[in-house]
Scaffold this motif. Sequence first.
Motif, PDB file in Angstrom:
ATOM      1  N   ASP A  50      -1.532   2.748   8.714  1.00 53.67           N
ATOM      2  CA  ASP A  50      -2.726   2.493   9.517  1.00 53.67           C
ATOM      3  C   ASP A  50      -2.534   1.448  10.616  1.00 53.67           C
ATOM      4  O   ASP A  50      -3.238   1.473  11.616  1.00 53.67           O
ATOM      5  CB  ASP A  50      -3.891   2.043   8.618  1.00 53.67           C
ATOM      6  CG  ASP A  50      -4.464   3.202   7.804  1.00 53.67           C
ATOM      7  OD1 ASP A  50      -3.929   4.319   7.899  1.00 53.67           O
ATOM      8  OD2 ASP A  50      -5.458   2.971   7.089  1.00 53.67           O
ATOM      9  N   ILE A  51      -1.590   0.522  10.437  1.00 54.76           N
ATOM     10  CA  ILE A  51      -1.408  -0.522  11.461  1.00 54.76           C
ATOM     11  C   ILE A  51      -0.785   0.068  12.736  1.00 54.76           C
ATOM     12  O   ILE A  51      -0.781  -0.543  13.794  1.00 54.76           O
ATOM     13  CB  ILE A  51      -0.586  -1.728  10.917  1.00 54.76           C
ATOM     14  CG1 ILE A  51      -0.627  -2.932  11.880  1.00 54.76           C
ATOM     15  CG2 ILE A  51       0.857  -1.341  10.625  1.00 54.76           C
ATOM     16  CD1 ILE A  51      -1.985  -3.518  12.158  1.00 54.76           C
ATOM     17  N   VAL A  52      -0.273   1.297  12.630  1.00 54.67           N
ATOM     18  CA  VAL A  52       0.270   1.997  13.801  1.00 54.67           C
ATOM     19  C   VAL A  52      -0.713   3.066  14.296  1.00 54.67           C
ATOM     20  O   VAL A  52      -0.997   3.180  15.487  1.00 54.67           O
ATOM     21  CB  VAL A  52       1.634   2.656  13.460  1.00 54.67           C
ATOM     22  CG1 VAL A  52       2.121   3.523  14.615  1.00 54.67           C
ATOM     23  CG2 VAL A  52       2.670   1.585  13.125  1.00 54.67           C
ATOM     24  N   THR A  53      -1.251   3.835  13.345  1.00 54.08           N
ATOM     25  CA  THR A  53      -2.050   5.011  13.725  1.00 54.08           C
ATOM     26  C   THR A  53      -3.553   4.750  13.773  1.00 54.08           C
ATOM     27  O   THR A  53      -4.311   5.567  14.287  1.00 54.08           O
ATOM     28  CB  THR A  53      -1.844   6.132  12.684  1.00 54.08           C
ATOM     29  OG1 THR A  53      -2.226   5.620  11.399  1.00 54.08           O
ATOM     30  CG2 THR A  53      -0.408   6.587  12.631  1.00 54.08           C
ATOM     31  N   GLY A  54      -4.002   3.618  13.218  1.00 58.60           N
ATOM     32  CA  GLY A  54      -5.429   3.451  12.955  1.00 58.60           C
ATOM     33  C   GLY A  54      -5.735   4.159  11.654  1.00 58.60           C
ATOM     34  O   GLY A  54      -4.867   4.872  11.121  1.00 58.60           O
TER      35      GLY A  54
ATOM     36  N   THR B 146      -4.873   8.824   6.448  1.00 58.22           N
ATOM     37  CA  THR B 146      -4.846   9.144   5.015  1.00 58.22           C
ATOM     38  C   THR B 146      -3.656   8.503   4.310  1.00 58.22           C
ATOM     39  O   THR B 146      -2.683   8.091   4.940  1.00 58.22           O
ATOM     40  CB  THR B 146      -4.750  10.670   4.794  1.00 58.22           C
ATOM     41  OG1 THR B 146      -3.546  11.133   5.415  1.00 58.22           O
ATOM     42  CG2 THR B 146      -5.937  11.387   5.409  1.00 58.22           C
ATOM     43  N   VAL B 147      -3.763   8.450   2.990  1.00 54.30           N
ATOM     44  CA  VAL B 147      -2.694   7.915   2.153  1.00 54.30           C
ATOM     45  C   VAL B 147      -1.391   8.669   2.417  1.00 54.30           C
ATOM     46  O   VAL B 147      -0.332   8.073   2.603  1.00 54.30           O
ATOM     47  CB  VAL B 147      -3.113   8.051   0.665  1.00 54.30           C
ATOM     48  CG1 VAL B 147      -1.935   7.806  -0.266  1.00 54.30           C
ATOM     49  CG2 VAL B 147      -4.261   7.094   0.346  1.00 54.30           C
ATOM     50  N   ILE B 148      -1.471   9.986   2.474  1.00 54.18           N
ATOM     51  CA  ILE B 148      -0.252  10.790   2.593  1.00 54.18           C
ATOM     52  C   ILE B 148       0.419  10.590   3.964  1.00 54.18           C
ATOM     53  O   ILE B 148       1.641  10.585   4.057  1.00 54.18           O
ATOM     54  CB  ILE B 148      -0.531  12.288   2.314  1.00 54.18           C
ATOM     55  CG1 ILE B 148       0.773  13.091   2.165  1.00 54.18           C
ATOM     56  CG2 ILE B 148      -1.408  12.922   3.374  1.00 54.18           C
ATOM     57  CD1 ILE B 148       1.490  12.885   0.879  1.00 54.18           C
TER      58      ILE B 148
ATOM     59  N   GLY C  97      -0.764  -2.271  -4.463  1.00 54.99           N
ATOM     60  CA  GLY C  97      -1.415  -0.959  -4.379  1.00 54.99           C
ATOM     61  C   GLY C  97      -2.183  -0.756  -3.084  1.00 54.99           C
ATOM     62  O   GLY C  97      -2.462   0.370  -2.699  1.00 54.99           O
ATOM     63  N   GLY C  98      -2.521  -1.852  -2.406  1.00 54.71           N
ATOM     64  CA  GLY C  98      -3.247  -1.722  -1.134  1.00 54.71           C
ATOM     65  C   GLY C  98      -4.545  -0.974  -1.316  1.00 54.71           C
ATOM     66  O   GLY C  98      -5.266  -1.186  -2.298  1.00 54.71           O
ATOM     67  N   VAL C  99      -4.806  -0.040  -0.417  1.00 56.23           N
ATOM     68  CA  VAL C  99      -6.080   0.688  -0.438  1.00 56.23           C
ATOM     69  C   VAL C  99      -6.268   1.465  -1.749  1.00 56.23           C
ATOM     70  O   VAL C  99      -7.392   1.727  -2.166  1.00 56.23           O
ATOM     71  CB  VAL C  99      -6.171   1.624   0.797  1.00 56.23           C
ATOM     72  CG1 VAL C  99      -5.218   2.814   0.664  1.00 56.23           C
ATOM     73  CG2 VAL C  99      -7.588   2.124   0.998  1.00 56.23           C
TER      74      VAL C  99
ATOM     75  N   GLY D  69       0.838  -1.203   0.000  1.00 58.47           N
ATOM     76  CA  GLY D  69       0.000   0.000   0.000  1.00 58.47           C
ATOM     77  C   GLY D  69       0.864   1.241   0.000  1.00 58.47           C
ATOM     78  O   GLY D  69       2.069   1.170  -0.270  1.00 58.47           O
ATOM     79  N   PRO D  70       0.269   2.396   0.295  1.00 58.43           N
ATOM     80  CA  PRO D  70       1.013   3.664   0.233  1.00 58.43           C
ATOM     81  C   PRO D  70       2.285   3.673   1.088  1.00 58.43           C
ATOM     82  O   PRO D  70       3.336   4.138   0.616  1.00 58.43           O
ATOM     83  CB  PRO D  70       0.013   4.686   0.769  1.00 58.43           C
ATOM     84  CG  PRO D  70      -1.323   4.078   0.553  1.00 58.43           C
ATOM     85  CD  PRO D  70      -1.153   2.597   0.628  1.00 58.43           C
ATOM     86  N   ALA D  71       2.240   3.165   2.317  1.00 57.23           N
ATOM     87  CA  ALA D  71       3.433   3.174   3.178  1.00 57.23           C
ATOM     88  C   ALA D  71       4.507   2.268   2.592  1.00 57.23           C
ATOM     89  O   ALA D  71       5.681   2.660   2.473  1.00 57.23           O
ATOM     90  CB  ALA D  71       3.078   2.723   4.603  1.00 57.23           C
TER      91      ALA D  71
END
Lengths: 474, 278
Positions: A445-449, A452-454, A187-189, A160-162
């Motif tokens: 998201d696995i850290v922050t919940g 956003t993509v950025i 590409g993930g999300v 994904g983005p990260a």
Amino acid sequence: MTDKDKTEKKDKKERIPRQPMPEQDPRVRIGNFDEVPLGYSPETAMLEARRCIQCKKPGCVTGCPVDIDIPGFIRLVADGDFLGAARKIKETNCLPAVCGRVCPQEDQCEKLCVLGKKWDPVAIGRLERFVADYERNAGTVEIPALPAPTGKRIAVVGAGPAGLTIAGDLVKMGHEVTIFEALHKAGGVLIYGIPEFRLPKSIVDAEVEYLQKLGVRIVTDAAIGRLKTIDDLFAEGFHAVFLGVGAGAPVFMNIPGENFSGIYSANEYLTRSNLMKAYRFPEFDTPIARGRNVAVIGGGNVAMDSVRTALRLGAEKAYIIYRRTKTEMPARAEEVHHAEEEGVQFKFLTNPIEYIGDEKGWVKQMVCQRMELGEPDESGRRRPVVVKGSEFTIDVDTVVVSVGTMANPVIPMTTPGLETNRWGYIVTKDETGETTRKGVWAGGDIVTGSATVILAMGAGRKAAKAIHDYVMSL
Amino acid sequence: MHRITEKVVLSENIVKTVFEAPEIARKRRAGQFIILMIDDRGERIPLTIVDSDPVKGTLTIIYQVVGKTTDQLARLEPGDVIQHVLGPLGHPTEIEGIGTAVCVGGGVGIGVLYPIAKALKEKGTRVISIIGARTKKMLILEEESRSVSDELHVTTDDGSYGYHGFVSDVLRDLIAAGTKIDRVFAIGPVPMMRVVANVTRPHGIKTIVSLNPIMVDGTGMCGACRVTVGGKTKFTCVDGPEFDGHEVDFGLLMSRLQMYAKQEQEARERCRCGDHDR
């Protein structure tokens, strides 16, 4: 002279209004999945770029999670050097065509644009999109020269983005990078979540291809945690691991009837439509319910994506059911506006409490309660309070639950020494994303919940520097 | 890309396919499943791994032809490829410390049950297997099941072979005869699993069922495969595929399995008519 004085002086000379973005007509676009905004022409882009006053201390850059040299690239656009502008952005952002489309610019760079204090801010996002599209369409995407190989191998879990961002950064530092992705496509999300009409998949494919040309290896259909554990990756000779697996697991409201047929999580609804191309069934094999009366529960961007997808799948009535008011809705103003133009009906201060099914177990009605706003809660938004005795029903045949996500448990479950918090998100020691497990970083998201993509890309960038220092010290 | 090495039609509409997937073959344990996607236009479907050969690097699946994807899969011959295979997914079956287990399999479910019976036997468990089918022609894996069982009972609904009746009838008889049973594993059509769970419930015999709901990603992300177990929503892909049969809401599972019946029919007919030549 202050920046503001300069602005006023320049503005007296030539006041160029913020250039609008041409868009597909709402009546036409609800019948297709093509992109809604059509992009700037070179002339419009140059005109918009000329609005930038080239601040010495640009606020816009401080608002950008990946530190793009915004005045730098905009000056090149104003001069008509679009390829130079693309190179300038790519110094710090490897996914400009994506960010130009899906970043919440109004809350980041554009929010801090000096022009925005008195007039409209420079359309930074639209310019970024223009530059990236121009470069891609010109077929002149450059592959930069890479440094000598360091001999260090890094595993990135999640494309994904990260994950894509960190892979791009690390490969440019001379490391050997392999991305492991559980789905069949990278590409993930960006590919399973964001619809074609907001982010064409060909753009994501082009960005992924660029990374592969840089030398990043992408292994799809690889469920890390099951096929290989993190321990297995180290045993295979990887020197460091980055976890960018996203939040994943959908949240349901745990109300009666929620598992009736016709009720989806937003993740499932969007995955079927975007990744699996269910909107082209039976040309593609994955089916999706083409409901006539569709209710989407929630008020975020994912809810807007879902409800606009429902319209394009042929819904006669498409509702957003949100328990607060329009003011508190977390979705971007632009997405809400697009949904309104397309005929979405917003039911504010409304919350479902039960679903009623037919004899075949398919949802046919939802029972809702009216709400009113009370005191602000921990999120700062006013807390919705139930209006007693206000129950009413809405006829629906498809429901999409879009009330958030929680952490996917598979990797923490199979990785000893990897600490998670009480919600299951991975604990990191500092802002580089270093976890409690040696040699393992995490971000997104696995850290922050869900975010956003950025922000996920920003996390990838920070971790890249730390991982580089770590593997070079081994 | 996963090359098919073997294909056998086991009975009317039930097919066995063996294909290369070396990494999954090495890692997989009894009870786990895969998600496969035949080509880039296909759907993602879950299938339990029946057997694996870590040396040859192959996986064996057995499936009933019910829709477009299984129909298409059944037409693939050795040398053809399956584009995408994800796995091994789900929790492996708990097989430690069970004295006597009764393994009840119905129809194509016998294929899912067999690796579990085999794993139990290897752990020294006394295995009583009850396998059944609608009719003799549709019975699969009889010899394989016998080889891993201390006792094997065969049933057919029409009496064309073995005991004339249902697998649950034999189980009821075993319980009535006072057979000491520590655990029952029941795998087959949803109505069969429900009946078996109803037979064992009054006797307090722990009964494990393996569920096969509609699934998409298979990694816990989409929630398509949710089932209600003990009043709570569970995701079969990460929480299962095995659950306590006394707690599962089978009625809900059956209705969710019917969710796309119409589209499945449409897709399969197109596939049959040959205007979907892939």
